[in-house]
Write a protein that holds these residues in place. Structure first.
Motif, short mmCIF file in Angstrom:
data_model
loop_
_atom_site.label_atom_id
_atom_site.label_comp_id
_atom_site.label_asym_id
_atom_site.label_seq_id
_atom_site.Cartn_x
_atom_site.Cartn_y
_atom_site.Cartn_z
N UNK A 134 -0.50 8.72 28.06
CA UNK A 134 0.58 8.14 28.85
C UNK A 134 1.91 8.20 28.09
N UNK A 135 1.85 7.92 26.80
CA UNK A 135 3.07 8.00 25.97
C UNK A 135 3.55 9.44 25.89
N UNK A 136 2.62 10.38 25.73
CA UNK A 136 2.97 11.80 25.67
C UNK A 136 3.61 12.27 26.97
N UNK A 137 3.04 11.86 28.09
CA UNK A 137 3.54 12.29 29.39
C UNK A 137 4.94 11.76 29.66
N UNK A 138 5.30 10.63 29.05
CA UNK A 138 6.64 10.08 29.26
C UNK A 138 7.69 10.80 28.42
N UNK A 139 7.27 11.48 27.33
CA UNK A 139 8.21 12.18 26.45
C UNK A 139 7.47 13.31 25.75
N UNK A 140 7.34 14.44 26.40
CA UNK A 140 6.51 15.52 25.89
C UNK A 140 7.05 16.20 24.63
N UNK A 141 8.30 15.98 24.32
CA UNK A 141 8.85 16.59 23.13
C UNK A 141 8.20 16.04 21.87
N UNK A 142 8.16 14.71 21.78
CA UNK A 142 7.72 14.10 20.53
C UNK A 142 7.44 12.64 20.78
N UNK A 143 6.21 12.24 20.72
CA UNK A 143 5.89 10.84 20.96
C UNK A 143 4.70 10.41 20.11
N UNK A 144 4.93 9.47 19.24
CA UNK A 144 3.88 8.87 18.42
C UNK A 144 3.84 7.38 18.73
N UNK A 145 2.66 6.82 18.83
CA UNK A 145 2.48 5.39 19.09
C UNK A 145 2.09 4.69 17.80
N UNK A 146 2.67 3.54 17.57
CA UNK A 146 2.27 2.75 16.41
C UNK A 146 0.92 2.09 16.72
#
Length: 98
Positions: free
Chosen positions: A22-34
């Motif tokens: 879900x985090x990736x789909x919101x920002x496909x360029x670069x998304x890491x979750x803590x």
């Protein structure tokens, strides 16, 4: 591992991978979750961390440290889903739908 334990592990993996996806789909360029963003009231930090360790071993998730925001501020470290993780998640979700 018994069928019940394997099923429970797959459900936890699906949950964590879905959050990362879900985090990736919101920002496909670069998304890491803590790690903190992945913890819920039902699934504590230790369980999430154990699942992430397994996902990383299987190349389904990746970990990075020394991350920076777009504004040049230190963002810390985090986890992201890999292309293999997205494929595995699709397979788990198809299996769960049957």
């Amino acid at each position: 591992m018994t069928n019940d334990l394997l099923r429970a592990k797959q459900q936890l993996e699906r949950h964590v991978l879905r959050l990362l996806a879900d985090a990736y789909e919101s920002n496909q360029d670069f998304c890491y979750c803590t790690l903190k963003t992945l913890v819920t009231t039902e699934i504590n930090r230790e369980i999430i961390r154990a699942i992430l360790i397994d996902l990383r071993k299987d190349d389904l998730a990746t970990y990075a440290k020394g991350l920076w925001t777009d504004d040049g501020e230190l963002a810390g470290s985090g986890y992201a889903i890999t292309p293999e993780g997205r494929d595995y998640l699709r397979a788990l979700e198809l299996e769960a739908a049957q």
